[in-house]
Design a protein around this motif. Sequence first.
Motif, PDB file in Angstrom:
ATOM      1  N   THR A 154     -13.474 -42.305   3.015  1.00 25.11           N
ATOM      2  CA  THR A 154     -14.085 -41.340   2.110  1.00 25.11           C
ATOM      3  C   THR A 154     -15.275 -40.603   2.725  1.00 25.11           C
ATOM      4  O   THR A 154     -15.302 -39.379   2.728  1.00 25.11           O
ATOM      5  N   ASN A 157     -14.011 -38.250   5.536  1.00 24.58           N
ATOM      6  CA  ASN A 157     -13.349 -37.034   5.065  1.00 24.58           C
ATOM      7  C   ASN A 157     -14.332 -36.097   4.361  1.00 24.58           C
ATOM      8  O   ASN A 157     -14.200 -34.876   4.437  1.00 24.58           O
ATOM      9  N   VAL A 174      -4.595 -37.757   3.240  1.00 26.53           N
ATOM     10  CA  VAL A 174      -5.793 -38.479   3.684  1.00 26.53           C
ATOM     11  C   VAL A 174      -5.737 -39.901   3.144  1.00 26.53           C
ATOM     12  O   VAL A 174      -5.310 -40.149   2.017  1.00 26.53           O
ATOM     13  N   THR A 176      -7.506 -42.257   1.713  1.00 22.07           N
ATOM     14  CA  THR A 176      -8.617 -42.678   0.874  1.00 22.07           C
ATOM     15  C   THR A 176      -8.237 -42.387  -0.570  1.00 22.07           C
ATOM     16  O   THR A 176      -7.537 -41.417  -0.843  1.00 22.07           O
ATOM     17  N   GLY A 177      -8.688 -43.225  -1.465  1.00 26.01           N
ATOM     18  CA  GLY A 177      -8.300 -43.047  -2.857  1.00 26.01           C
ATOM     19  C   GLY A 177      -9.387 -42.425  -3.704  1.00 26.01           C
ATOM     20  O   GLY A 177      -9.375 -42.548  -4.925  1.00 26.01           O
ATOM     21  N   TRP A 181     -10.326 -35.862  -3.964  1.00 30.70           N
ATOM     22  CA  TRP A 181      -9.323 -35.123  -3.170  1.00 30.70           C
ATOM     23  C   TRP A 181      -8.332 -34.431  -4.094  1.00 30.70           C
ATOM     24  O   TRP A 181      -7.996 -33.265  -3.921  1.00 30.70           O
ATOM     25  N   THR A 193      -7.435 -29.955   1.818  1.00 30.85           N
ATOM     26  CA  THR A 193      -7.477 -31.406   1.931  1.00 30.85           C
ATOM     27  C   THR A 193      -6.686 -31.996   0.773  1.00 30.85           C
ATOM     28  O   THR A 193      -6.919 -31.648  -0.380  1.00 30.85           O
ATOM     29  N   GLY A 195      -4.747 -35.549  -0.903  1.00 27.62           N
ATOM     30  CA  GLY A 195      -4.640 -37.005  -0.897  1.00 27.62           C
ATOM     31  C   GLY A 195      -3.218 -37.508  -0.910  1.00 27.62           C
ATOM     32  O   GLY A 195      -2.258 -36.751  -0.804  1.00 27.62           O
ATOM     33  N   TRP A 196      -3.070 -38.808  -1.061  1.00 26.53           N
ATOM     34  CA  TRP A 196      -1.746 -39.414  -1.070  1.00 26.53           C
ATOM     35  C   TRP A 196      -1.702 -40.570  -2.052  1.00 26.53           C
ATOM     36  O   TRP A 196      -1.107 -40.499  -3.098  1.00 26.53           O
ATOM     37  N   ALA A 199      -5.339 -42.472  -6.954  1.00 29.79           N
ATOM     38  CA  ALA A 199      -6.798 -42.496  -6.957  1.00 29.79           C
ATOM     39  C   ALA A 199      -7.272 -43.818  -7.539  1.00 29.79           C
ATOM     40  O   ALA A 199      -6.629 -44.393  -8.421  1.00 29.79           O
ATOM     41  N   TRP A 423      -2.603 -35.080  -7.049  1.00 28.91           N
ATOM     42  CA  TRP A 423      -2.390 -36.514  -6.904  1.00 28.91           C
ATOM     43  C   TRP A 423      -0.893 -36.776  -6.830  1.00 28.91           C
ATOM     44  O   TRP A 423      -0.224 -36.805  -7.868  1.00 28.91           O
TER      45      TRP A 423
END
Lengths: 449, 293, 334
Positions: A154, A157, A174, A176-177, A181, A193, A195-196, A199, A423
């Motif tokens: 986190t 990033n 990225v 990170t949760g 993002w 940017t 996320g994956w 969260a 998300w």
Amino acid sequence: MRKTTTRRFGAAALALSLVAAACGGDDEADAPAPAPAEEPAEAPAEEPAAETGPGGYVWDGTTDPGITDDTMLIGSSGPLSGPASAYSPITQGVGVCADYINGEFGGVTMLDGKTRQIEVEILDDGYSPEQTVENIRRLHEQVGVFATVNVLGTPTNTAIVDIVEDNEVPNILVATGATRWGRDFASGDYAYTMGWQPAYQTEGKIYAAYIADNFPGSTVAILQQNDDYGDDYVSGFEMGIEGTDIEIIAIETYASGDPDVSQQMISLADSGADIFFNVTTPKYAAQAMVSIGSLDWDPIQFLNSVSNSTGTVLIPAAEGGGAVEGVYTAKWAADPTDPALADDPAMIEYRDMWAKYSDLNTDDAFAFFAWNSCMAQKEIFNNIYPTRDSLLATVGNMDEINIEVPLVYAENVSTSISTGDGWPLEAMQVEQYNGGVWEKQGAVVDVDF
Amino acid sequence: MTKFFQLVIAGIEIGSIYALVALAIVIIYASTGLKNLAQGEMAMFSAFIAYQFHAWGLGIWLALILAILTTFVLGMGVQQVVLKPVQDSSLLTVVIVTLGLFLGLNSVAGFIWGYMMLAFPAIFPEGAVEIGSVGISYAAIGVFAVLLACAGALFALFQFTKIGLAMRAVAYNKETSMLVGVQVNRVIMVGFGLAASLGAVGGIFAAPKLFLDPFMMLTVLIYALASAAFGGLDSPLGAVIAGLFIGVIENLAGGYIGFIGSDLKIVVPLVIILGTLLFRPQGLLGRKYIPRV
Amino acid sequence: MAKTTIIRGTSQYRSIVTVGFALLGLVVILLPFVMSGFRTFQFTMALLWALGVLSLNMLTGWSGQISLGHSALFGLGSYTTCILVGTYEWNPLLTIPVAALVTFIFGIMIGIPALRLAGLYLALMTLAIGVAFTPVIRRFKEHTGGSMGISIKKKVFPEEIVGLNLDQYLYFLVVIFAVVMFALARNLLKSRVGRAITAMRDNEIPAQTMGIYPARYKTLIFATSSMFAGIAGALYAFVIRFSAPYSFTLTLAIFFLAGLVVGGIGTLAGAVLGGLFIQFVPYYAEEINQSLAGMVFGIIIIVIMVTAPTGVLGLIKKVRARVVTVADPPVVRN
């Protein structure tokens, strides 16, 4: 074709605070389909300049930097050394993934019909933000990558979002949760940017909902790491219990790097709460469960997904005399150490491929995280035109492509990889640890923001 | 009150670990005047060695005794190879060299055993003695007993053996000892081995509680340094008392003082270091240093 | 190779020094126009580390006191700038004097107690400060952003300043500060204060008998050193535009110390070499073996300490001494 370089190791960094990139999960998914030139149903047009990809992207025939007719160059940065290097398989996995895709499928076949070998440049930042800044600039300006993948952490990033935005080089999946993002991607504040993993806040809400349904009227004690990762979980949990009769009666914090958490556990036990919510990274999670084993306190335990690996957390904790039976968690991905999945074809595929292309320990939850991400990368890169805008349109609309990730709710994959809200993964399965295996409890919970 | 007693007991348990590592620091300081910043990493490494012996099938007690003996030899080796060449250089050089050692050991341990935590086999039986509502685990009693045994053995060594006498002589005055025929280098080497073994005891008995990874002893080192400073850098007894005291105090502070909470726990030993240095630099039981021209 | 002798103070010596400095200056000025933005950025970082090493050098090299807390002072400077610019929207340049003042005062605050301590004890105390910095920063997260850190938006800097892009601008800004700070350090060392401080380092009691008050000088050097670290930290905030606790851990303090001893302790040029070392060497340590980078780095430090206690600068001087001899002019007696 991989090259790895580094600089700066956080060897003595007392203030390490580990990211919490999590995994777990289960179940099946088919062996990766042989991937040559599969066009999505809706984009058959043969003439250039009229081709559209996922997310309604219209290709103008151009090619962005980092991509040639037969190669695609991507990069990543993460802690290959230093206190956070337990996460290094996630970063190394980007290189392994490229070798796997190149070796098994000859590369990625993009929507323009060309098959490209993936080349990867991986840099070490030791989880130190200024090093990530240097690395990302190097990747953008010196190496000339098309995009970055799986950049981990986190704070790291956070340090680079502005640079990513200025240089307009996508930084996808990225590791990170952090909630931001998804939020910033959706709002367009930081459109490069993405996320994956679910969260942390989402997961906190899922526990709250489960507790409200199954243990009404109970009191909760929380142990959390004193950083954004811990705060995200707790704030999600607080949102989730709003308007219910669930009450938080004690919160204790610890700093990553503390020798142990027994003092905090004694204080929490003193509260006598019905439920213990364990928001900690693997080592402290195990310590907390061991503490409960030795204290005069027998709460129902909820363990965050960051630390729900059977092999690396639950079994060691049990060996240390920890109270692990009946612990609840929520999962989005399979757990490679789950004995129930030993013969699962998707797991066998994973073990075979990772053993073939790397020397990573396949029991390691983070190596499996990299595999999951790799499955996503493969499909994402197979479903773009060679431009960054196309990449962004695709990752923002992952529901339009078929990503086969061994998620815990595999039967539900297509609806669980959600649309362009930033998300991709928002659904999790609550499970309970009984006799050494995780057992599903109830239906998949899907939380939307 | 249950909470109070439980906190005190947990404090004694973790404090015993601090005290063991502090003892190692004090022994080296007393005999050579240098502070080994790699002491914690050496202890961590020893715990991994014990883990490895156990993984090869040895019983846990045999594994830990072998690990302690191995560490004794390794400690002497490190002193001979790494520290002896810079022994008489400036303090800064020595500090840097121990930091280099620190980085190196950490990296090698991570390379060999990985960075994921490992479960260290329990050394003492599970379970606890119940006194009212307060449970005292066998592990806590065991660690405390080990500390007392080590301190007792050390005392006996210093008081009743020739090598102990020689070590005290070297600590008191190197040149004079040399003149009366003490083999100073050998004594320092043995002292280093001894300190490494004591640290190993600390690391090994900490491992079941803290779980084993290359960073296990990082913060413990800070607490141990605080204990050594507080007790007096040249006083073994001071190190033991201070280690236990700091363990108990940080737990009580974390448990009862809202502002400190568990967040600022690490600041407790640091404040103790600062306070000691400001008001009684030689520590509780240390000798006062008088500069001479 | 024939060995030549150059006499200090002669016109020959002066012209060599002048040409040397002119060449160096030319390289420094041309560098950002020849190199890419990224390389320029790397050299800017190396200079920032050099300033950090310089600040430690004033304390350790001149007065013999070891500090393991300079990471905290550097971080304090960086946080000062990030908070003032990020939260209160100050002009970045105006934050530098504030950062300097804050760290100067902080330096006095730790310098006074440090007076009573020497050697290991001071190292212990500064270690405590260095370690406490991170939890304290995290504790006051309403101001510092906690573990998420605090950032400065890029738009507070203009896109182009006097024909320079941002990388070049920051590079020259840091170069100017570096030149001024190195010159100040040099003058301070040559002044009465500097001589008093080195006299105390070499032996405190005789220095006292000669009428030097250690208290005043030690506090002063502590405060100045800490101010230098703070300014370097503030400039760091310009370049990285982000401060997070993870950047200012004990690792950074160790890197400063390593840079100091590897470059050559007690010398100004050594600080520059130290900065280059911190920026570029671990890079190559990694090339040797990725997973053992820490060990390689540790070994490099130990080997340099054992074989070349005067650092790289000492080695360079030794090599130079084989080619030319620089001699002091013969003393002329009347």
